[in-house]
Motif scaffolding. Structure first.
Motif, PDB file in Angstrom:
ATOM      1  N   GLU A   1       5.758   8.722  -6.828  1.00  0.00           N
ATOM      2  CA  GLU A   1       5.726   8.324  -8.226  1.00  0.00           C
ATOM      3  C   GLU A   1       6.659   9.177  -9.087  1.00  0.00           C
ATOM      4  O   GLU A   1       7.231   8.714 -10.053  1.00  0.00           O
ATOM      5  CB  GLU A   1       4.289   8.432  -8.741  1.00  0.00           C
ATOM      6  CG  GLU A   1       4.090   7.867 -10.112  1.00  0.00           C
ATOM      7  CD  GLU A   1       3.719   6.405 -10.085  1.00  0.00           C
ATOM      8  OE1 GLU A   1       3.906   5.764 -11.122  1.00  0.00           O
ATOM      9  OE2 GLU A   1       3.262   5.921  -9.058  1.00  0.00           O
TER      10      GLU A   1
ATOM     11  N   SER B   1       0.808  -1.220   0.000  1.00  0.00           N
ATOM     12  CA  SER B   1       0.000   0.000   0.000  1.00  0.00           C
ATOM     13  C   SER B   1       0.844   1.274   0.000  1.00  0.00           C
ATOM     14  O   SER B   1       0.473   2.247  -0.657  1.00  0.00           O
ATOM     15  CB  SER B   1      -0.952   0.010   1.189  1.00  0.00           C
ATOM     16  OG  SER B   1      -0.228  -0.077   2.389  1.00  0.00           O
TER      17      SER B   1
ATOM     18  N   GLY C   1       4.306   1.346  -0.714  1.00  0.00           N
ATOM     19  CA  GLY C   1       5.406   1.242  -1.658  1.00  0.00           C
ATOM     20  C   GLY C   1       6.689   0.730  -1.021  1.00  0.00           C
ATOM     21  O   GLY C   1       6.844   0.707   0.204  1.00  0.00           O
TER      22      GLY C   1
ATOM     23  N   ARG D   1       5.100   0.032  -5.618  1.00  0.00           N
ATOM     24  CA  ARG D   1       5.271   1.458  -5.897  1.00  0.00           C
ATOM     25  C   ARG D   1       4.480   2.302  -4.916  1.00  0.00           C
ATOM     26  O   ARG D   1       3.458   1.894  -4.404  1.00  0.00           O
ATOM     27  CB  ARG D   1       4.840   1.762  -7.316  1.00  0.00           C
ATOM     28  CG  ARG D   1       5.689   1.016  -8.341  1.00  0.00           C
ATOM     29  CD  ARG D   1       5.330   1.433  -9.729  1.00  0.00           C
ATOM     30  NE  ARG D   1       5.724   2.796  -9.984  1.00  0.00           N
ATOM     31  CZ  ARG D   1       6.878   3.141 -10.546  1.00  0.00           C
ATOM     32  NH1 ARG D   1       7.742   2.235 -10.863  1.00  0.00           N
ATOM     33  NH2 ARG D   1       7.149   4.402 -10.777  1.00  0.00           N
ATOM     34  N   SER D   2       4.967   3.512  -4.724  1.00  0.00           N
ATOM     35  CA  SER D   2       4.311   4.449  -3.836  1.00  0.00           C
ATOM     36  C   SER D   2       3.584   5.495  -4.663  1.00  0.00           C
ATOM     37  O   SER D   2       4.135   6.037  -5.618  1.00  0.00           O
ATOM     38  CB  SER D   2       5.366   5.123  -2.959  1.00  0.00           C
ATOM     39  OG  SER D   2       4.794   6.161  -2.217  1.00  0.00           O
ATOM     40  N   GLU D   3       2.351   5.789  -4.285  1.00  0.00           N
ATOM     41  CA  GLU D   3       1.560   6.788  -5.002  1.00  0.00           C
ATOM     42  C   GLU D   3       2.173   8.183  -4.877  1.00  0.00           C
ATOM     43  O   GLU D   3       2.234   8.932  -5.829  1.00  0.00           O
ATOM     44  CB  GLU D   3       0.133   6.814  -4.447  1.00  0.00           C
ATOM     45  CG  GLU D   3      -0.644   5.553  -4.695  1.00  0.00           C
ATOM     46  CD  GLU D   3      -1.076   5.420  -6.143  1.00  0.00           C
ATOM     47  OE1 GLU D   3      -1.327   6.456  -6.786  1.00  0.00           O
ATOM     48  OE2 GLU D   3      -1.155   4.284  -6.620  1.00  0.00           O
TER      49      GLU D   3
END
Length: 157
Positions: free
Chosen positions: A154, A99, A101, A149-151
């Motif tokens: 990004e 969630s 990243g 990945r991290s939101e």
């Protein structure tokens, strides 16, 4: 804990067999001489040979019964706390990384673990940031391993 060579050799041999069996299900890459199971199988063969060597060495030395002794570190609260923190951080990474990243999760894991092991705070944070970025670039860009990945990060990748 201290294991004698016979018990440890048996565990290493069983681990090698388990890795090899699980790697049999990995598919080959079309057109390649090797596939996803190549390295796990090589490691499994090496582990199996090492386990057999340790068993043979213990048998030659006359080791009879596999023995398990508790080491001195088990009596230290600080050492036991460090092991517990490491296990909690592993669970944290497994739960949090999908969630938030890879980078934030691994940054927290490395920094907290280093601080638990009495690393200076500035050193722990600097090494954690550098290691996270290097690992992300090496695995994410060079080896094309899909890391979580991290939101909100990004823009970095």
């Amino acid at each position: 804990m201290k294991f004698n060579d016979l018990l440890l050799g048996i565990l290493v041999l069983l681990g090698g067999i388990a890795i090899y069996v699980s790697a049999l299900g990995f598919t080959d890459i079309p057109g390649q001489a090797y596939g996803a199971g190549t390295m796990p199988r090589a490691i499994a063969i090496f582990a199996g040979c090492l386990g057999l060597f340790m068993i043979a060495k213990a048998a030659i030395a006359g080791t009879r019964m596999p023995r398990l002794e508790l080491s001195g570190w088990v009596r230290s609260r600080r050492s036991v706390l460090s092991v517990v923190v490491a296990l909690v951080l592993i669970v944290f990474y497994i739960v949090a990384a999908p969630s938030i990243g890879f980078v934030p999760a691994s940054l927290v894991v490395m920094a907290v673990l280093m601080l638990t092991l009495k690393t200076r705070p500035l050193t722990a944070i600097a090494v954690s940031v550098l290691a996270c970025v290097v690992i992300q670039q090496a695995f994410g860009r060079l080896l094309l391993v899909p890391l979580p990945r991290s939101e909100f990060l990004e823009f970095l990748w």
